[in-house]
Design an enzyme around this catalytic site. Structure first.
Site, PDB file in Angstrom:
ATOM      1  N   LYS A 136       1.018   7.116 -13.643  1.00  0.00           N
ATOM      2  CA  LYS A 136       1.489   6.136 -14.635  1.00  0.00           C
ATOM      3  C   LYS A 136       2.995   6.055 -14.674  1.00  0.00           C
ATOM      4  CE  LYS A 136      -2.519   5.308 -17.408  1.00  0.00           C
ATOM      5  NZ  LYS A 136      -3.132   5.160 -18.725  1.00  0.00           N
TER       6      LYS A 136
ATOM      7  N   LYS B 183     -11.881   1.806  -6.814  1.00  0.00           N
ATOM      8  CA  LYS B 183     -12.818   1.689  -7.946  1.00  0.00           C
ATOM      9  C   LYS B 183     -12.565   0.405  -8.742  1.00  0.00           C
ATOM     10  CE  LYS B 183     -10.579   3.798 -11.851  1.00  0.00           C
ATOM     11  NZ  LYS B 183     -10.757   4.494 -13.094  1.00  0.00           N
TER      12      LYS B 183
ATOM     13  N   LYS C 277      -9.515  -2.496 -14.416  1.00  0.00           N
ATOM     14  CA  LYS C 277      -8.959  -3.684 -15.083  1.00  0.00           C
ATOM     15  C   LYS C 277      -7.625  -4.100 -14.483  1.00  0.00           C
ATOM     16  CE  LYS C 277      -8.127  -0.323 -18.588  1.00  0.00           C
ATOM     17  NZ  LYS C 277      -9.118   0.537 -19.178  1.00  0.00           N
TER      18      LYS C 277
HETATM   19  P1  ATP Z   1      -8.162   1.381 -15.267  1.00  0.00           P
HETATM   20  O1  ATP Z   1      -9.046   0.179 -15.187  1.00  0.00           O
HETATM   21  O2  ATP Z   1      -6.793   1.110 -15.784  1.00  0.00           O
HETATM   22  O3  ATP Z   1      -8.227   2.235 -14.035  1.00  0.00           O
HETATM   23  P2  ATP Z   1     -10.317   2.566 -16.492  1.00  0.00           P
HETATM   24  O4  ATP Z   1     -11.098   1.331 -16.479  1.00  0.00           O
HETATM   25  O5  ATP Z   1     -10.575   3.657 -15.513  1.00  0.00           O
HETATM   26  O6  ATP Z   1      -8.775   2.263 -16.415  1.00  0.00           O
HETATM   27  P3  ATP Z   1     -10.468   4.488 -18.581  1.00  0.00           P
HETATM   28  O7  ATP Z   1     -10.156   4.300 -20.020  1.00  0.00           O
HETATM   29  O8  ATP Z   1      -9.628   5.411 -17.777  1.00  0.00           O
HETATM   30  O9  ATP Z   1     -10.464   3.055 -17.961  1.00  0.00           O
HETATM   31  O10 ATP Z   1     -11.985   4.914 -18.392  1.00  0.00           O
HETATM   32  C1  ATP Z   1     -12.929   4.961 -19.403  1.00  0.00           C
HETATM   33  C2  ATP Z   1     -14.199   5.613 -18.881  1.00  0.00           C
HETATM   34  O11 ATP Z   1     -14.832   4.761 -17.896  1.00  0.00           O
HETATM   35  C3  ATP Z   1     -13.914   6.933 -18.194  1.00  0.00           C
HETATM   36  O12 ATP Z   1     -14.943   7.854 -18.550  1.00  0.00           O
HETATM   37  C4  ATP Z   1     -13.963   6.567 -16.731  1.00  0.00           C
HETATM   38  O13 ATP Z   1     -14.296   7.682 -15.940  1.00  0.00           O
HETATM   39  C5  ATP Z   1     -15.020   5.469 -16.665  1.00  0.00           C
HETATM   40  N1  ATP Z   1     -14.784   4.535 -15.531  1.00  0.00           N
HETATM   41  C6  ATP Z   1     -13.695   3.746 -15.361  1.00  0.00           C
HETATM   42  N2  ATP Z   1     -13.788   2.995 -14.239  1.00  0.00           N
HETATM   43  C7  ATP Z   1     -14.974   3.303 -13.658  1.00  0.00           C
HETATM   44  C8  ATP Z   1     -15.663   2.856 -12.468  1.00  0.00           C
HETATM   45  N3  ATP Z   1     -15.153   1.940 -11.671  1.00  0.00           N
HETATM   46  N4  ATP Z   1     -16.870   3.386 -12.201  1.00  0.00           N
HETATM   47  C9  ATP Z   1     -17.409   4.310 -13.022  1.00  0.00           C
HETATM   48  N5  ATP Z   1     -16.820   4.782 -14.152  1.00  0.00           N
HETATM   49  C10 ATP Z   1     -15.619   4.302 -14.488  1.00  0.00           C
END
Ligand code: ATP
Ligand code: LTN
Length: 332
Positions: A114, A196, A199
């Site tokens: 970050k 992955k 957002k």
């Molecule tokens: P960003 O989109 O900025 O990478 P994020 O979507 O990963 O953020 P977080 O708040 O970090 O959002 O994640 C919330 C939960 O969702 C966490 O438990 C994370 O492990 C899960 N998660 C996020 N993205 C995925 C994905 N693509 N597949 C499975 N689980 C996910």
């Protein structure tokens, strides 16, 4: 009678919830509320480590409360709350700052990532984030913390902090364990299946609030693989795009990979992509509709997060009082 085990998890309202958050995290929570004493919160204090637009932050927090409920978290059976409503998080966060070392914070991968992404705003909160997250967790004395792979390091530092504190003052904190969902819960981006779903790449990301046409468009444009075979077969290495969509299709329909391969035998990707899109539309439709209905009912939502904050605060303050006493603060 045995006390129920406790679990807790939170998501930062830094963006809209997407299919990855849903399949990887939130969808697994409703079954836990039957068995455990569960706390789910919106980690808004964490979200301001990156600059936010105030009206948008407010809207996202409320939407996330509605979505938790729409995804099946019955507020009668678990505690849903907003982190900033329970001051003990910030209070214990400060205390734990003083038991967390500069060196260990410097090694956190999320801080490194970050701070590389937001070079103009490498603030102290971004650096001490893990101590606040440790406070979030330790206040509720949970047995485990369900998070994705990316958050494992934060749960580990939380254990280290708790052990250090307990080493000085005796058994104050329960040492929590991370709970990582089974593999397959890692949803990949639709337009870049090697990273992955996130957002930060909206084109490859299905938002829970996306309208059906939008979801269909994203699936129709999803990247399939450049192999010559053109058939629907599960092979994550050779065919990451198709395999990702098979995983999504399997998770929303409950079908096995063999059943999916048989269903699309001889049909090619042209039939497969819209079929996955439609299955996702149908899986998300009730969630989107229920979220919209709940968002229109502000007083109900307010009742949920107020009652949640009251319950959370009761437990959190018990732990905070114990910590203050151990440290040697004079009681008020
Ligand atoms: P960003 O989109 O900025 O990478 P994020 O979507 O990963 O953020 P977080 O708040 O970090 O959002 O994640 C919330 C939960 O969702 C966490 O438990 C994370 O492990 C899960 N998660 C996020 N993205 C995925 C994905 N693509 N597949 C499975 N689980 C996910
Ligand atoms: N760091 C997490 C959100 C989070 C959290 C927590 C998760 C903040 N505090 C306590 C579990 C327990 C994230 O970015 N997904």
């Amino acid at each position: 009678m045995d006390e129920k085990k406790v679990m807790l998890s939170g998501i930062q309202p830094s963006g809209e919830l997407h299919l990855g958050n849903y399949l990887g995290a939130v969808r697994n929570w409703p079954e836990m509320i039957e068995e455990f004493d569960c706390y789910f919160f919106m980690a808004d204090l964490h979200t301001i480590t990156v600059r936010q637009e105030p009206a948008q932050l407010r809207r996202r927090v409320l939407t996330q409360v509605a979505q938790y409920i729409a995804c099946g978290l019955n507020p009668e059976k678990c505690t849903i709350f907003i982190q900033s409503h329970v001051p003990a998080h910030a209070q214990l966060g400060w205390v734990l700052d003083c038991y967390t070392m500069f060196g260990e914070l410097s090694r956190m991968t999320q801080f490194k990532d970050k701070s590389a992404k937001h070079k103009d705003n490498i603030n102290a909160g971004l650096f001490t984030y893990p101590a606040l997250m440790a406070a979030d967790i330790l206040l509720y004395q949970p047995d485990f913390v369900p998070v994705g792979e990316d958050q494992k390091q934060h749960v580990e530092i939380c254990r280290d902090i708790a052990e250090r504190f307990n080493g000085i003052y005796g058994d104050v904190f329960k040492i929590p364990a991370p709970h990582i969902p089974k593999v397959g819960a890692r949803v990949m981006s639709l337009n870049d299946p090697t990273s992955k779903m996130s957002k930060s790449n909206l084109e490859g990301c299905v938002i829970l609030m996306d309208k059906p046409e939008e979801i269909m468009r994203k699936f129709k444009r999803a990247v399939t693989d450049s192999d010559t075979e053109r058939c629907v077969r599960f092979a994550p290495q050779e065919k990451p795009g198709v395999s990702n969509m098979m995983q999504i299709y399997a998770s929303v329909t409950g079908k096995t990979f063999e059943e999916i391969e048989a269903e699309f035998e001889g049909k090619g990707y042209g039939a497969f992509k819209p079929a996955v899109g439609e299955a996702v539309v149908e899986a998300l439709r009730p969630i989107r509709e229920e979220t919209e209905r709940l968002l229109a009912d502000k007083s109900y939502l307010e009742g949920v997060y107020k009652a949640g904050a009251d319950r959370a605060e009761y437990t959190a303050n018990k732990t905070l009082r114990k910590v203050y006493k151990k440290i040697g603060f004079v009681p008020r």
